[in-house]
Motif scaffolding. Structure first.
Motif, PDB file in Angstrom:
ATOM      1  N   PHE A   1       0.418  -1.135   0.060  1.00  0.00           N
ATOM      2  CA  PHE A   1      -0.171  -0.100   0.325  1.00  0.00           C
ATOM      3  C   PHE A   1       0.810   1.480   0.273  1.00  0.00           C
ATOM      4  O   PHE A   1       1.470   1.941   0.809  1.00  0.00           O
ATOM      5  N   SER A   2       0.677   2.076  -0.460  1.00  0.00           N
ATOM      6  CA  SER A   2       0.663   3.367  -0.594  1.00  0.00           C
ATOM      7  C   SER A   2       0.498   4.409  -0.257  1.00  0.00           C
ATOM      8  O   SER A   2       0.780   5.795   0.199  1.00  0.00           O
ATOM      9  N   ALA A   3      -0.894   4.582  -0.001  1.00  0.00           N
ATOM     10  CA  ALA A   3      -1.651   5.904   0.637  1.00  0.00           C
ATOM     11  C   ALA A   3      -2.723   5.640   1.252  1.00  0.00           C
ATOM     12  O   ALA A   3      -3.017   3.916   0.856  1.00  0.00           O
ATOM     13  N   LEU A   4      -3.324   5.402   2.696  1.00  0.00           N
ATOM     14  CA  LEU A   4      -4.585   4.993   3.193  1.00  0.00           C
ATOM     15  C   LEU A   4      -5.577   6.128   3.571  1.00  0.00           C
ATOM     16  O   LEU A   4      -5.080   7.289   3.939  1.00  0.00           O
ATOM     17  N   THR A   5      -6.520   5.623   3.205  1.00  0.00           N
ATOM     18  CA  THR A   5      -7.852   6.650   3.893  1.00  0.00           C
ATOM     19  C   THR A   5      -8.618   5.814   5.037  1.00  0.00           C
ATOM     20  O   THR A   5      -8.792   4.711   4.717  1.00  0.00           O
ATOM     21  N   LEU A   6      -9.065   6.025   5.910  1.00  0.00           N
ATOM     22  CA  LEU A   6      -9.099   5.656   7.647  1.00  0.00           C
ATOM     23  C   LEU A   6     -10.824   6.632   7.196  1.00  0.00           C
ATOM     24  O   LEU A   6     -10.457   7.900   7.862  1.00  0.00           O
TER      25      LEU A   6
END
Length: 280
Positions: free
Chosen positions: A117-122
């Motif tokens: 994974f390169s980025a994360l949205t929660l």
């Protein structure tokens, strides 16, 4: 375009594609079905040059369903599903997003499989598993939960009753009843197994309360080094805003986007969510 993906462990995941398959991948983990993510958000991300794939967690939608009353897998198995899907769809790391309980999956996936994974949205989630909450985090609003649990359960084989129940629950939680009704009807129609327990699992996501979610991961959040966006509704009574604030505080350099008019769901018209995700 709808299809399925089979993980190396033999689990079938129901998935839906938006945009160009050669574009950077944004993987949307449902909470628990893919319809937790609005069509409008998926379309906006695709218009922004992303290959968007939303998917159903196990025991929901078009993904593998065995026994939602006694799931024989763990939270970390769900996290491994996300990593396998990301690697199977693209040879580059994907942007991962999770909503509600899917946000718990996304946190563990990013921690356990950082290369995927390169980025994360929660979105609308918290840094601890279902069950007792940490003392410094706000728990479910007691008055709201009392009203919600007082609602009678519908006949899970009756589409109209299920949709009406979803609308009534949404009104209590502060979400749009009409949107909840329409989503419940879509969830009902795409649930391949007519058993009441399966319909209930699809509509309410109660499978999660029965999972082994250990060990804790909150103390590991500072290990995350990828760009992270935390989205939270200011009016969320289920996971109140303090949970999103904790995530944004404990994940290095995370951005917190508060949706002033939102409760537990991302509104269809929340264009700022797509813009913030595209900026990661």
């Amino acid at each position: 375009m709808q299809s399925t993906f089979r993980t190396p462990g033999g689990v079938t995941l129901g998935i839906e594609h938006f945009g160009d398959g050669a574009a950077p991948l944004v993987l949307l983990a449902g909470g628990t079905t893919m319809l937790s993510w609005p069509d409008s958000l998926c379309t906006a991300l695709a218009r922004g040059g992303r290959h968007v794939v939303r998917y159903d967690l196990r025991d929901s939608g078009a993904s593998s369903t065995v026994d939602p009353d006694a799931p024989a897998y763990t939270l970390r198995d769900l996290a491994a599903d996300a990593a396998a899907l990301a690697r199977g769809l693209d040879d580059q790391p994907a942007q991962l997003a999770g909503i509600g309980v899917g946000g718990m999956v996304a946190q563990v996936a990013a921690l356990d499989h950082p290369d995927a994974f390169s980025a994360l949205t929660l979105a609308g989630t918290r840094p601890v598993a279902p069950g007792p909450v940490d003392d410094d985090l706000p728990d479910h609003d007691a008055a709201t939960m009392s009203r919600a649990f007082a609602l009678p359960l519908p006949d899970w084989s009756d589409r109209a009753a299920v949709a009406q129940s979803a609308a009534a629950r949404a009104e209590i939680l502060g979400d749009d009843p009409a949107a909840a009704r329409a989503t419940a009807e879509r969830i009902f129609d795409r649930t391949p197994d007519p058993r009441p327990a399966v319909q209930m699992a699809n509509q309410l996501g109660l499978v999660f309360a029965k999972l082994d979610c250990g060990p804790r991961w909150r103390e590991r959040l500072p290990e995350l080094t990828i760009p992270t966006l935390v989205v939270h509704g200011r009016r969320d009574p289920f996971f109140p805003l303090g949970n999103g604030e904790a995530l944004a505080r404990e994940i290095p350099d995370a951005r917190l986007l508060v949706l002033d008019r939102a409760a537990t769901k991302i509104p269809d018209a929340a264009a700022e969510v797509a813009a913030a995700m595209l900026a990661l």
